[in-house]
Design a protein around this motif. Sequence first.
Motif, mmCIF file in Angstrom:
data_model
loop_
_atom_site.group_PDB
_atom_site.id
_atom_site.type_symbol
_atom_site.label_atom_id
_atom_site.label_comp_id
_atom_site.label_asym_id
_atom_site.label_seq_id
_atom_site.Cartn_x
_atom_site.Cartn_y
_atom_site.Cartn_z
ATOM 1 N N LEU A 13 38.033 30.452 35.940
ATOM 2 C CA LEU A 13 37.601 29.070 35.741
ATOM 3 C C LEU A 13 38.095 28.482 34.410
ATOM 4 O O LEU A 13 38.671 27.391 34.408
ATOM 5 C CB LEU A 13 36.076 28.969 35.865
ATOM 6 N N PRO A 14 37.926 29.148 33.268
ATOM 7 C CA PRO A 14 38.463 28.583 32.019
ATOM 8 C C PRO A 14 39.996 28.459 32.023
ATOM 9 O O PRO A 14 40.543 27.495 31.506
ATOM 10 C CB PRO A 14 38.007 29.565 30.936
ATOM 11 N N GLY A 17 40.785 25.439 34.056
ATOM 12 C CA GLY A 17 40.466 24.233 33.276
ATOM 13 C C GLY A 17 41.521 23.955 32.215
ATOM 14 O O GLY A 17 41.926 22.803 32.019
ATOM 15 N N LEU A 21 43.932 20.666 31.965
ATOM 16 C CA LEU A 21 44.060 19.848 30.749
ATOM 17 C C LEU A 21 45.514 19.745 30.302
ATOM 18 O O LEU A 21 45.979 18.673 29.916
ATOM 19 C CB LEU A 21 43.202 20.420 29.623
#
Length: 187
Positions: A13-14, A17, A21
């Motif tokens: 998930l990170p 993300g 970005l």
Amino acid sequence: MTGKPWHIAALALPVAGLAALWGWSDYKSRQGTDWDVPVAGYDPRDLLRGHYVEFTYEWPGETRDDNFYLTQFCIEGEAPVIDRIVPVDDLAVCAHPARISTGSIYGDTGLRNGRLYIAQTRSGELQEKLADRDLRGIVRIRQRDDGLITPREISFRPLTDEERAARDPQREDDALPPPPVVVTPEN
């Protein structure tokens, strides 16, 4: 063994993300209008911050000293050629607004001064070209829809006759003939 999919998801998930970005930032950096702005001045090296060219924009139409602290204006012309800039109070009236970035290292003079980071291998070449009084530095900027500008690249071209005349104006004294030679008689 049932906990492993959650661990993988917690790690993925990170990363997803961060990738999103980066993708959004890359997409936004490619949006906008490219303009060519004449520049003057330079500082090609700073050992603490890396290699860059530092310059002062010479916006067409900007002739008054009180324009030094412009925080926003409209760009008029057909990209990439700027005909002139027009100071305004409301950027909503502009087809091509330009404004300072609140995070600019130059603060209120962010539309007057700029910095373009360069490869170390180009610093000698650019230093030589910027010192050549017969060349004009041109920085291509990208102007985003929100008015923020980003320097993209620098190029050079020979000065035009008008630019030479403005740089080296003929003084009125030069138009007068030299004074006569004074000869003092010997006694």
